[in-house]
Write an enzyme that holds these catalytic residues in place. Structure first.
Site, PDB file in Angstrom:
ATOM      1  N   GLU A  72      61.543  31.683  38.710  1.00 40.63           N
ATOM      2  CA  GLU A  72      60.178  31.776  38.496  1.00 40.63           C
ATOM      3  C   GLU A  72      59.655  32.882  37.313  1.00 40.63           C
ATOM      4  O   GLU A  72      59.158  32.656  36.567  1.00 40.63           O
ATOM      5  CB  GLU A  72      59.558  32.343  39.826  1.00 40.63           C
TER       6      GLU A  72
ATOM      7  N   GLY B 213      66.031  45.081  45.511  1.00 35.98           N
ATOM      8  CA  GLY B 213      64.803  44.680  44.892  1.00 35.98           C
ATOM      9  C   GLY B 213      63.833  45.144  45.529  1.00 35.98           C
ATOM     10  O   GLY B 213      62.761  45.666  44.971  1.00 35.98           O
TER      11      GLY B 213
ATOM     12  N   LYS C  72      66.465  28.052  47.720  1.00 34.45           N
ATOM     13  CA  LYS C  72      66.688  28.101  46.278  1.00 34.45           C
ATOM     14  C   LYS C  72      67.508  26.892  45.868  1.00 34.45           C
ATOM     15  O   LYS C  72      67.659  26.291  44.650  1.00 34.45           O
ATOM     16  CB  LYS C  72      67.337  29.698  45.711  1.00 34.45           C
TER      17      LYS C  72
HETATM   18  O1  F6P Z   1      64.559  35.767  46.555  1.00 40.11           O
HETATM   19  C1  F6P Z   1      64.548  37.040  46.904  1.00 40.11           C
HETATM   20  C2  F6P Z   1      64.755  38.107  45.749  1.00 40.11           C
HETATM   21  O2  F6P Z   1      65.951  38.009  45.629  1.00 40.11           O
HETATM   22  C3  F6P Z   1      64.290  39.226  46.205  1.00 40.11           C
HETATM   23  O3  F6P Z   1      65.103  40.163  47.210  1.00 40.11           O
HETATM   24  C4  F6P Z   1      64.107  39.905  45.115  1.00 40.11           C
HETATM   25  O4  F6P Z   1      63.055  41.021  45.131  1.00 40.11           O
HETATM   26  C5  F6P Z   1      63.447  38.834  44.183  1.00 40.11           C
HETATM   27  O5  F6P Z   1      64.050  37.754  44.814  1.00 40.11           O
HETATM   28  C6  F6P Z   1      63.319  38.954  42.911  1.00 40.11           C
HETATM   29  O6  F6P Z   1      64.646  39.086  42.266  1.00 40.11           O
HETATM   30  P1  F6P Z   1      64.839  39.554  40.818  1.00 40.11           P
HETATM   31  O7  F6P Z   1      64.276  40.967  40.595  1.00 40.11           O
HETATM   32  O8  F6P Z   1      66.386  39.515  40.566  1.00 40.11           O
HETATM   33  O9  F6P Z   1      64.165  38.575  39.759  1.00 40.11           O
END
Ligand code: F6P
Length: 532
Positions: A197, A249, A495
């Site tokens: 995304e 995260g 995912k």
């Molecule tokens: O999909 C979950 C996740 O891994 C979360 O734990 C994290 O905060 C988010 O996606 C975003 O991840 P990143 O900072 O690596 O883009």
């Protein structure tokens, strides 16, 4: 836990507990760090609280392990040290024998210098001083900064901040519309710098910027643990703000992921935000268990969900600027403790964390409170309310806000019995069968539990305390339930399947072998797009 479960089976009526003990509010509340946590409007008794406190016996040792950099995230073999990002100067925090604090402070100093340059107009866009900052991230790289910049709006004196998270093109299209690319700074916030995304939105932002300025990458900043990927995207090391794998995260807004907050409110207020969290950390480490706010929040949570069996917990901030707190807490709590097995891989004995939801009061009162008061599902409520607002000339609004907050928890606890409902209907002029029918609609069972976290005012320091309080609550619940609160394997299957479905949607691969529901939805997508 068996003792707690037994006590929960015979939990007393909350209102009768107040009748029996006029000092109940004093016994079942705690004050620390400029906050008052009132958990008296629950069915807890001294016996059940004692039994719950006994469950927390392992927390001090686990807490020490977390703060001292042990690899308590066992599945990913990582330390859990978001607390180091806000540790006061002079502290030493060792990971595998190496003090991480010099690196933390060096990164913070770079953030401060960069923010000062942007805010003073020394770092410019290709059309002049930066007017707008767009943070592109998702999950922990979005929810915390988005929540905090709104919460601290009275302190915002820097560029305007915007947040793009959803891969739905509508999000970035609506956000960029009206912005001047020549004075916009884009922060690509992604710990991994690989989240689909975020990378899709970052690419779209770059294309958008390239339509206006010669060197789009010059107005991009990367916030990531993966400097190499940020470099491959075209962002040079001097504009990459990194952090280590020991920052999860959803626990990351205290460091570089908080850059948008620092840009908005300035380094001094950001420092106050960190200092507030550090004060709460000290309280968590030092206060007796029975007076320890994170411990108490966690124990009340376990009482309601695991012991009493209430499926969800509704977070109700009577503070409009905490509008995004429920969303933030959904990730913090549900991604951390929404697990099916304990650390050792065995099925959980007592269930994982509850469903967390909510919205600010008083708005929710005119939407879903009907169910909270009279529905057949009970959702323990968690009220949050500031004693003072930021608008002194609107103090009458604030008094109304507070009286609404207090009245709601009172109503949930007290309820209204049939006799009182009949008297009310008689006053309204109903008689006989009509009175009976109308009265039944106006009965409130009562006995619905709630807690209230009252705090002085939503300052940067107070926000830091509130967020740190919730972080530690999640940790304590995790320790008691035996959960690793710091991994999130549950997000992966979706995912993986999404990656496999992309070529099927485009027609590059056949839908053969898919379940008939997914195949039919793919077919519908393809037929609409073929027409269109
Ligand atoms: O999909 C979950 C996740 O891994 C979360 O734990 C994290 O905060 C988010 O996606 C975003 O991840 P990143 O900072 O690596 O883009």
């Amino acid at each position: 836990m068996q003792d707690v479960l037994k006590l929960a089976q015979n939990a007393p009526d909350i209102a009768s507990l107040f009748e029996a003990d006029t000092a109940r509010a004093q016994t079942f509340s705690a004050q620390a760090c400029g906050m008052l946590f009132d958990y008296s409007k629950t069915a807890l008794t001294e016996a059940s609280l004692k039994a719950l406190l006994a469950l927390a016996k392992d927390v001090p040792a686990q807490r020490a392990a977390m703060f001292s950099g042990e690899k308590i995230n066992t599945t990913e073999e990582r330390a859990v040290l978001h607390t180091a990002l806000r540790a006061p100067e002079g502290n030493k925090v060792l990971v595998e024998g190496v003090d991480v604090m010099p690196e933390v402070q060096a990164t913070r100093a770079r953030m401060v210098a960069f923010c000062n340059d942007v805010r003073a107009g020394r770092f410019k866009g290709q059309g002049g001083a930066i007017t707008d900052v767009v943070n592109i991230g998702i999950g922990g790289s979005d929810l915390g900064p988005d929540m905090a910049t709104l919460a601290l709006a009275p302190y915002a004196d820097g560029p305007r901040t915007h947040f793009v998270s959803n891969v739905d093109g509508a999000h970035i299209a609506d956000t960029l519309k009206g912005l001047d690319a020549a004075t916009t700074l884009v922060l690509v916030a992604s710990k991994t710098f690989g989240t689909i995304e975020t990378m899709t939105n970052a690419e779209t932002a770059r294309v958008w910027m390239a339509r206006t300025v010669k060197d789009p990458a010059a107005q991009f900043v990367a916030i990531s643990s993966n400097e190499a990927r940020a470099g491959a995207f075209g962002i040079p090391p001097e504009r990459v703000f990194g952090f280590e794998d020991w920052v999860g995260g959803r626990y990351s807004l205290w460091g570089p992921i908080g850059l948008s907050i620092m840009l908005a409110i300035g380094p001094d207020d950001f420092a106050a935000f960190l200092a507030g969290a550090a004060e709460l950390d000290a309280h968590f480490c030092e206060a007796d268990l029975a007076e320890n706010l994170p411990i108490l929040l966690a124990l009340v949570g376990l009482w309601h969900h695991q012991a009493m069996g209430y499926a969800s917990r509704v977070v109700l901030p009577y503070d409009q600027r905490l509008e995004k707190l429920p969303d933030y807490l959904q990730q913090l709590e549900m991604e951390s403790n929404g697990k099916r097995v304990s650390k050792d891989g065995k099925a959980l004995e007592h269930g994982s964390g509850p469903i967390v939801w909510g919205a600010p009061g008083t708005n929710g009162q005119h939407a879903f409170y009907q169910l909270l008061h009279q529905g057949t599902e009970v959702a323990p409520a968690e009220f949050l309310v500031a004693m003072r607002g930021h608008e002194p000339d609107l103090a009458h609004h604030h008094a109304l806000l507070v009286s609404n907050c207090l009245a709601q928890s009172q109503a949930m606890m007290q309820g209204r019995d049939l006799e009182a409902a009949r008297a009310l209907c008689a006053d309204l002029g109903f008689e006989g069968a009509a009175l009976e029918a109308q009265a039944a609609q106006r009965v409130f069972d009562g006995g619905r539990p709630s807690t209230t976290l009252a705090y002085e005012m939503l300052t940067p320091a107070m926000l830091g305390k509130i967020v740190a309080l919730y972080e530690h609550r999640v940790f304590v619940e995790g320790v008691i339930l035996g959960i690793n609160s710091f991994d999130q394997f549950g997000v992966e299957l979706g995912k993986e399947l999404s990656t496999g479905l992309s070529p099927v949607l485009s027609g590059a691969q056949s839908s053969e072998g898919l379940d008939s529901s997914t195949a039919a939805l793919v077919g519908y997508y393809q037929s609409v797009n073929a027409e269109g």
